[in-house]
Design a protein around this motif. Structure first.
Motif, PDB file in Angstrom:
ATOM      1  N   PRO A   5       0.809  -1.226   0.000  1.00 48.53           N
ATOM      2  CA  PRO A   5       0.000   0.000   0.000  1.00 48.53           C
ATOM      3  C   PRO A   5       0.841   1.273   0.000  1.00 48.53           C
ATOM      4  CG  PRO A   5      -0.213  -1.189   2.087  1.00 48.53           C
ATOM      5  CD  PRO A   5       0.465  -2.102   1.135  1.00 48.53           C
ATOM      6  N   ALA A   6       2.014   1.242   0.630  1.00 49.91           N
ATOM      7  CA  ALA A   6       2.881   2.425   0.602  1.00 49.91           C
ATOM      8  C   ALA A   6       3.279   2.754  -0.840  1.00 49.91           C
ATOM      9  CB  ALA A   6       4.123   2.187   1.455  1.00 49.91           C
ATOM     10  N   SER A   7       3.623   1.737  -1.609  1.00 47.23           N
ATOM     11  CA  SER A   7       3.988   1.957  -3.013  1.00 47.23           C
ATOM     12  C   SER A   7       2.805   2.491  -3.802  1.00 47.23           C
ATOM     13  CB  SER A   7       4.487   0.645  -3.633  1.00 47.23           C
ATOM     14  OG  SER A   7       5.637   0.169  -2.967  1.00 47.23           O
ATOM     15  N   ALA A   8       1.610   1.960  -3.522  1.00 49.58           N
ATOM     16  CA  ALA A   8       0.408   2.429  -4.225  1.00 49.58           C
ATOM     17  C   ALA A   8       0.125   3.888  -3.894  1.00 49.58           C
ATOM     18  CB  ALA A   8      -0.782   1.550  -3.849  1.00 49.58           C
ATOM     19  N   LEU A   9       0.299   4.281  -2.640  1.00 45.45           N
ATOM     20  CA  LEU A   9       0.073   5.672  -2.240  1.00 45.45           C
ATOM     21  C   LEU A   9       1.023   6.617  -2.971  1.00 45.45           C
ATOM     22  CD1 LEU A   9      -0.415   5.240   1.608  1.00 45.45           C
ATOM     23  CD2 LEU A   9      -2.153   5.981  -0.026  1.00 45.45           C
ATOM     24  N   CYS A  10       2.271   6.210  -3.103  1.00 46.52           N
ATOM     25  CA  CYS A  10       3.258   7.058  -3.789  1.00 46.52           C
ATOM     26  C   CYS A  10       2.924   7.206  -5.265  1.00 46.52           C
ATOM     27  CB  CYS A  10       4.660   6.466  -3.624  1.00 46.52           C
ATOM     28  SG  CYS A  10       5.287   6.502  -1.943  1.00 46.52           S
ATOM     29  N   ALA A  11       2.548   6.096  -5.897  1.00 45.36           N
ATOM     30  CA  ALA A  11       2.193   6.159  -7.314  1.00 45.36           C
ATOM     31  C   ALA A  11       0.953   7.013  -7.528  1.00 45.36           C
ATOM     32  CB  ALA A  11       1.972   4.742  -7.852  1.00 45.36           C
ATOM     33  N   ALA A  12      -0.018   6.897  -6.615  1.00 48.46           N
ATOM     34  CA  ALA A  12      -1.231   7.706  -6.739  1.00 48.46           C
ATOM     35  C   ALA A  12      -0.936   9.186  -6.551  1.00 48.46           C
ATOM     36  CB  ALA A  12      -2.270   7.239  -5.723  1.00 48.46           C
ATOM     37  N   ALA A  13      -0.040   9.505  -5.626  1.00 47.76           N
ATOM     38  CA  ALA A  13       0.265  10.898  -5.324  1.00 47.76           C
ATOM     39  C   ALA A  13       1.154  11.553  -6.364  1.00 47.76           C
ATOM     40  CB  ALA A  13       0.913  11.000  -3.942  1.00 47.76           C
ATOM     41  N   PHE A  14       2.158  10.813  -6.844  1.00 48.24           N
ATOM     42  CA  PHE A  14       3.199  11.437  -7.671  1.00 48.24           C
ATOM     43  C   PHE A  14       3.372  10.811  -9.049  1.00 48.24           C
ATOM     44  CE2 PHE A  14       4.659  12.193  -3.201  1.00 48.24           C
ATOM     45  CZ  PHE A  14       4.355  13.543  -3.188  1.00 48.24           C
TER      46      PHE A  14
ATOM     47  N   ALA B  58      -4.522  -2.286  -7.998  1.00 49.70           N
ATOM     48  CA  ALA B  58      -5.079  -1.305  -7.065  1.00 49.70           C
ATOM     49  C   ALA B  58      -5.240   0.054  -7.724  1.00 49.70           C
ATOM     50  CB  ALA B  58      -4.190  -1.206  -5.831  1.00 49.70           C
ATOM     51  N   LEU B  59      -4.260   0.469  -8.492  1.00 42.04           N
ATOM     52  CA  LEU B  59      -4.326   1.781  -9.140  1.00 42.04           C
ATOM     53  C   LEU B  59      -5.428   1.819 -10.194  1.00 42.04           C
ATOM     54  CD1 LEU B  59      -0.507   2.538  -9.488  1.00 42.04           C
ATOM     55  CD2 LEU B  59      -2.115   3.590  -7.883  1.00 42.04           C
ATOM     56  N   ILE B  60      -5.563   0.748 -10.965  1.00 46.21           N
ATOM     57  CA  ILE B  60      -6.635   0.693 -11.958  1.00 46.21           C
ATOM     58  C   ILE B  60      -7.997   0.809 -11.274  1.00 46.21           C
ATOM     59  CG2 ILE B  60      -7.809  -0.826 -13.608  1.00 46.21           C
ATOM     60  CD1 ILE B  60      -5.000  -1.907 -14.345  1.00 46.21           C
ATOM     61  N   LEU B  61      -8.142   0.125 -10.149  1.00 51.64           N
ATOM     62  CA  LEU B  61      -9.418   0.090  -9.441  1.00 51.64           C
ATOM     63  C   LEU B  61      -9.745   1.406  -8.748  1.00 51.64           C
ATOM     64  CD1 LEU B  61     -11.856  -1.546  -8.396  1.00 51.64           C
ATOM     65  CD2 LEU B  61     -10.381  -2.352  -6.521  1.00 51.64           C
TER      66      LEU B  61
ATOM     67  N   LEU C   3      -7.643   4.600  -8.572  1.00 51.97           N
ATOM     68  CA  LEU C   3      -7.091   5.916  -8.912  1.00 51.97           C
ATOM     69  C   LEU C   3      -8.138   6.905  -9.420  1.00 51.97           C
ATOM     70  CD1 LEU C   3      -4.430   7.384  -8.756  1.00 51.97           C
ATOM     71  CD2 LEU C   3      -3.915   6.637 -11.081  1.00 51.97           C
ATOM     72  N   PRO C   4      -9.138   6.474 -10.213  1.00 55.38           N
ATOM     73  CA  PRO C   4     -10.136   7.454 -10.657  1.00 55.38           C
ATOM     74  C   PRO C   4     -10.883   8.144  -9.521  1.00 55.38           C
ATOM     75  CG  PRO C   4     -10.261   5.464 -11.998  1.00 55.38           C
ATOM     76  CD  PRO C   4      -9.345   5.157 -10.848  1.00 55.38           C
ATOM     77  N   ASP C   5     -10.918   7.517  -8.346  1.00 49.83           N
ATOM     78  CA  ASP C   5     -11.643   8.083  -7.204  1.00 49.83           C
ATOM     79  C   ASP C   5     -10.730   8.719  -6.158  1.00 49.83           C
ATOM     80  OD1 ASP C   5     -14.334   7.282  -7.983  1.00 49.83           O
ATOM     81  OD2 ASP C   5     -13.617   5.242  -7.674  1.00 49.83           O
ATOM     82  N   CYS C   6      -9.426   8.714  -6.387  1.00 47.00           N
ATOM     83  CA  CYS C   6      -8.484   9.278  -5.412  1.00 47.00           C
ATOM     84  C   CYS C   6      -8.352  10.773  -5.658  1.00 47.00           C
ATOM     85  CB  CYS C   6      -7.121   8.583  -5.523  1.00 47.00           C
ATOM     86  SG  CYS C   6      -7.145   6.863  -4.961  1.00 47.00           S
TER      87      CYS C   6
ATOM     88  N   ARG D  18      -8.631   4.431   0.436  1.00 52.26           N
ATOM     89  CA  ARG D  18      -8.674   3.383  -0.571  1.00 52.26           C
ATOM     90  C   ARG D  18      -7.380   2.576  -0.652  1.00 52.26           C
ATOM     91  NH1 ARG D  18     -12.591   3.223  -4.436  1.00 52.26           N
ATOM     92  NH2 ARG D  18     -14.292   4.732  -4.169  1.00 52.26           N
ATOM     93  N   LEU D  19      -6.253   3.233  -0.523  1.00 55.05           N
ATOM     94  CA  LEU D  19      -4.975   2.585  -0.828  1.00 55.05           C
ATOM     95  C   LEU D  19      -4.077   2.384   0.388  1.00 55.05           C
ATOM     96  CD1 LEU D  19      -4.082   4.499  -4.119  1.00 55.05           C
ATOM     97  CD2 LEU D  19      -4.919   2.141  -3.926  1.00 55.05           C
ATOM     98  N   GLY D  20      -4.434   2.912   1.542  1.00 57.33           N
ATOM     99  CA  GLY D  20      -3.534   2.862   2.691  1.00 57.33           C
ATOM    100  C   GLY D  20      -3.789   1.703   3.621  1.00 57.33           C
ATOM    101  N   GLY D  21      -3.699   1.973   4.905  1.00 59.36           N
ATOM    102  CA  GLY D  21      -3.887   0.971   5.937  1.00 59.36           C
ATOM    103  C   GLY D  21      -4.050   1.690   7.252  1.00 59.36           C
TER     104      GLY D  21
END
Length: 338
Positions: free
Chosen positions: A170-179, A208-211, A213-216, A225-228
């Motif tokens: 989830p940390a990696s997903a958060l970074c990709a979503a943010a930046f 996770a990003l496909i699912l 990201l449109p709502d982030c 959605r992506l954290g913990g």
């Protein structure tokens, strides 16, 4: 005590971040110029002292109370085989923290930091982010508030750490979503997985990003959605520290990833933070670049738990000792042209 009454209150806090004390900052810089040393000769130690002065709003800042908090949570995405350890290890390590036997316990003792441990619903893993949201709105808000509630308003310096099997995913997903950037740019070995484990992690982040990201669309929804739970708790603690003007030492990749959505929404968010170290996790150096922070240490550490931040506390202590205890040119009767 800081408490977010709802997601709107969380978002409002991000839009009204306190700033350091300008007068204290100026007085600290003046003092640095008057100390018995060539200007700038203590390098970043001088900058740290001025930074601490501004956030404590005191020309001669203190570091008597260093607070460390480790948050723990479990992740549904761990079922995708993204960690080298089973999920049972989270609770086992919490027990080790509480017994005083972990690396963070030893490092906090060495640093003179008061450590507390906050386990968050370890018997209820978050949703698998590759298939569903990690948390409901109420669960995310509860985690943010658990983090905020853990902060001691009297602390002179705060750092937070984490324990949660699978949480580099989830940390990696958060970074990709943010930046932005491909999932593979943000995914590393984490707990020590092999190349196949990294590939599973990349696939989980991609799904996770496909699912999601449109709502982030804001920091709260991205965390939800992506954290913990422990990730949101770290974000809540670091935001509460900003609201209380408590300076923060940032630990490694996961601790930094917890605030990636906050930095994306409020670019000056890390103004009250020092980067303690750059870990060996692949995405950390890239993340610090987005934050505009230069790490104090680079020791190849990748443990988490707040261990890198604990190791950097003596540097901050050294900076304040020099700032507060050195004589000025006038006091020492030394010519100031040195």
């Amino acid at each position: 005590m800081i408490r977010f009454t709802g997601r709107a209150a969380f978002t409002a806090a991000l839009s009204a971040l306190p700033e350091p004390g300008a007068a204290a900052t100026a007085l600290a810089r003046t003092r640095q110029a008057e100390l018995t040393k060539p200007a700038g000769s203590l390098g970043r130690l001088e900058d740290i002292a001025v930074f601490m002065a501004g956030w404590q709003d005191a020309p001669r800042p203190r570091i008597d109370k260093v607070q460390a908090v480790v948050f723990a949570g479990n992740h549904g995405v761990a079922a995708q085989g993204v960690s080298a350890f089973p999920v049972e290890v989270t609770a086992q390590m919490v027990a080790n923290f509480q017994a005083g036997g972990a690396a963070i316990n030893a490092l906090c003792r060495a640093a003179g930091a008061d450590l507390s441990v906050v386990p968050l619903d370890l018997d209820r893993p978050t949703g698998d982010i590759s298939r569903e949201a990690a948390m409901s709105e109420a669960e995310c808000l509860a985690a943010l508030n658990a983090g905020a509630a853990a902060v001691n308003p009297d602390a002179h310096l705060l750092f937070v750490g984490e324990m949660g099997i699978g949480n580099t995913t989830p940390a990696s997903a958060l970074c990709a979503a943010a930046f932005g950037g491909e999932a593979a740019l943000w995914c590393g070995k984490g707990s020590g997985v092999d190349s196949e484990g990294v590939a599973r992690k990349v696939r989980a982040v991609e799904r996770a990003l496909i699912l999601h990201l449109p709502d982030c669309n804001d920091a709260f929804e991205t965390l939800r959605r992506l954290g913990g739970r422990e990730i949101a708790a770290m974000a809540g603690a670091i935001l509460a520290a900003r609201m209380l003007r408590i300076p923060v030492l940032l630990d490694g990749f996961i601790a930094c990833a917890s605030i990636a959505p906050l930095v994306n929404e409020a670019p000056g968010f890390t103004d009250h933070c020092l980067a303690a170290h750059c870990s060996a996790e692949a995405g950390h150096v890239r993340l610090l670049g987005h934050f505009g922070l230069e790490p104090l240490l680079q020791l190849g550490m990748r443990l988490g738990e707040g261990s890198g931040a604990a190791t950097a506390v003596p540097i901050v202590r050294a900076a304040l000792a020099a700032h507060n205890e050195m004589a000025t040119f006038a006091e020492a009767a030394v010519a100031s042209g040195v």
